[in-house]
Structure formats: C-alpha cells, structure tokens
Scaffold this active site. Structure first.
Site, short mmCIF file in Angstrom:
data_model
loop_
_atom_site.label_atom_id
_atom_site.label_comp_id
_atom_site.label_asym_id
_atom_site.label_seq_id
_atom_site.Cartn_x
_atom_site.Cartn_y
_atom_site.Cartn_z
N THR A 102 0.86 -1.19 0.00
CA THR A 102 0.00 0.00 0.00
C THR A 102 0.89 1.24 0.00
O THR A 102 2.11 1.15 0.19
CB THR A 102 -0.92 0.01 1.24
OG1 THR A 102 -1.84 1.08 1.12
CG2 THR A 102 -0.11 0.20 2.51
N THR A 103 0.27 2.38 -0.19
CA THR A 103 0.95 3.67 -0.04
C THR A 103 0.01 4.62 0.68
O THR A 103 -1.07 4.94 0.18
CB THR A 103 1.33 4.27 -1.41
OG1 THR A 103 2.21 3.39 -2.10
CG2 THR A 103 2.04 5.61 -1.21
#
Length: 291
Positions: free
Chosen positions: A50-51
């Site tokens: 994820t970011t």
C-alpha cells in the site's frame, strides 16, 4: 437437585462468535504450544502492499492513500478506503492487514466515545495515539499488523502521530507508510514546506501517491485525499492514479536552452574578478515571491 438446575444456569457455548477480542494468552492453539511460537511457525504469510501518507502544515493535516487492496499478487479490491474517520476531528491512514486495521479502529472509536461520556470531552490526538499503542502492544508477537498515522486537530492545533502494532508511538510532521513509502518520501522531501498553501498541499499529496503507485506494483487504483481542519475533517477528492501520473508527466520541464543558461550564469557573474551585482527588484530573472 443441583444448584445449576435450580438457577436454570447453562454453561456458555464457547463455539459461538464473541464481540470481544481474546486475551493475549487466550488464543486457541494445540496443547503444549506457545501461541507466539505457533503463529511464527504455522501462521499465514501474506504479502502486504500500500501507499499512505500524512503531513502537517499551517492549515491542518493532509492524509492521502491509494485504494488498491492486495493479497500477495492478487488484487482483492481496487477501490478500498484506507483512510478511516474516528470522529469529527480525527482520522487515520491504514497500512498492514485490512482486518486488523478495521478491527482496531472500531475498538479505538468505542474507547474514545466512552472517554467522552465519562469526562465530558474527547481526548487529544496525543491521548488517542497513546491509547491505541498501549492497547495493541499487549498483542506484540502475535502477527498483528497495523501501521497507522493518526491525523487530527485538538486544542493545541493540528497534530500527527504514527502508531505501530508493537506499541511504537511517534510524533512528527511527515509520515508515509507502506511498500510505496520510499517513493512517496522522495516527493515529499523535495516539496514539503510547513507554510505552503492549501492547494499546494493538495498537489503535493496527489503527486507523491501517484508517483508511488507508478513505481510500486502493490499500490494503485485511485488517490484518496482528506484534509483535517479546525472545523473537522473533509473528504477532498478521489482521482485515478494513472490519470494523475500521466498529467504529471505532461507538465513542461526546463528546456535545454534554459539549462545551458543556468550553467553559464555563474561563469559570467565571476568574470573580471569583481563582485557580482545583484539583479534589480524589477529584473525578470528574479523568481516571484510565493505567498
């Protein structure tokens, strides 16, 4: 006749689902096994990606995240929500195991509501971060995976805290969490200023997440943007990550003639051995002041 028959008491069925989390030592594992050792050897190994990012500036706190939820190489959901509201002036980014993040944010929301009913006011952002870190630290070593940035506004102003499931609790101005965080930090470190305007902050957050989704295979989908103000949090926008990155690539950069001129300017300024003369206030070479 037994007392339990008189009182019509029945033993609770332990097989039914319980709304409460088990105690740290109450996990069901084979006899003779230590829960921590059993989970380390036989527990599932799932790759997370994820970011998420958050940063504090003079107009509040910005939180942004991509929307791709993945399990290894499998994209489980391309449009998930990774920024979870807690109450009107507090929200948090989520990174790690989705089920763990959602569960612990429900627990945090409940505990903060109980504190508000007892004390007549909500705890500060620092108090909420410490409460979450203490609750999760009891499950250290049991493969709990929650990494979050708590973004809020309290009586002291905008506040930002990073909390991890091992009990870590840090205060700062910039945090990025997830597999795409190195790419996001590269953009944030080059463009962050505490006194930036609101639109500059929005553009910086979108640019950082868009670049991270382009380089990180486990991040993607769209870019969610939230803004925490003194009046409460605001859901700003959701933009397609690929469209954002394509627009960023089309922005004009410095041309070859401008680069050659910038390289030659220091040599011309030093000719003759005399001091260089500063440009006049109306000179076109002076950069415009950013308000």
């Amino acid at each position: 006749m037994a007392l339990q028959d008189v009182c019509k008491w029945q033993a609770p069925d332990t097989r039914e689902a319980s709304p409460h989390l088990p105690q740290a030592g109450g996990w069901a594992v084979p006899q003779g096994w230590d829960p921590q050792t059993f989970l380390q050897i036989h527990g599932p190994r799932l790759a997370h990606g994820t970011t998420t990012l958050a940063f504090r500036f003079r107009h509040g706190v910005i939180a942004a995240a991509d929307t791709r939820s993945s399990c290894g190489d499998y994209v489980a959901c391309p449009a998930s929500r990774k920024v979870i509201p807690v109450h009107r002036h507090l929200l948090g980014t989520t990174s790690g195991t989705s089920a763990d993040c959602v569960t612990w944010y429900r627990v945090l929301r409940r505990e903060l509501r109980l504190r508000e009913l007892r004390e007549g006011q909500l705890p500060s952002v620092a108090g909420a971060a410490r409460l979450l870190s203490v609750m999760m630290s009891r499950y250290r070593g049991l493969d709990l995976c929650v990494a979050t940035a708590l973004c809020g506004w309290d009586r002291s102003g905008p506040a930002l805290f990073y909390v991890y499931s091992d009990g870590t609790c840090l205060q700062g101005d910039i945090f990025s969490v997830g597999s795409g965080s190195p790419y996001a930090y590269g953009v944030l470190d080059g463009g962050y200023r505490y006194d930036m305007s609101t639109q500059e902050a929005y553009a910086l957050a979108r640019r950082a997440v868009a670049h991270a989704t382009h380089r990180d295979a486990y991040s993607g989908g769209s870019v969610d943007l939230f803004h925490v103000r003194e009046s409460g949090w605001e859901y700003v926008s959701r933009n397609d990550a690929w469209v954002l990155y394509s627009e960023l690539r089309e922005l004009p950069g410095p041309g070859p003639e401008q680069e050659r001129e910038e390289e030659a300017t220091p040599d011309r300024a030093g000719e003759g051995g005399g001091p260089s003369v500063a440009p006049a206030p109306g000179d076109s070479r002076m950069p415009a002041e950013t308000l």
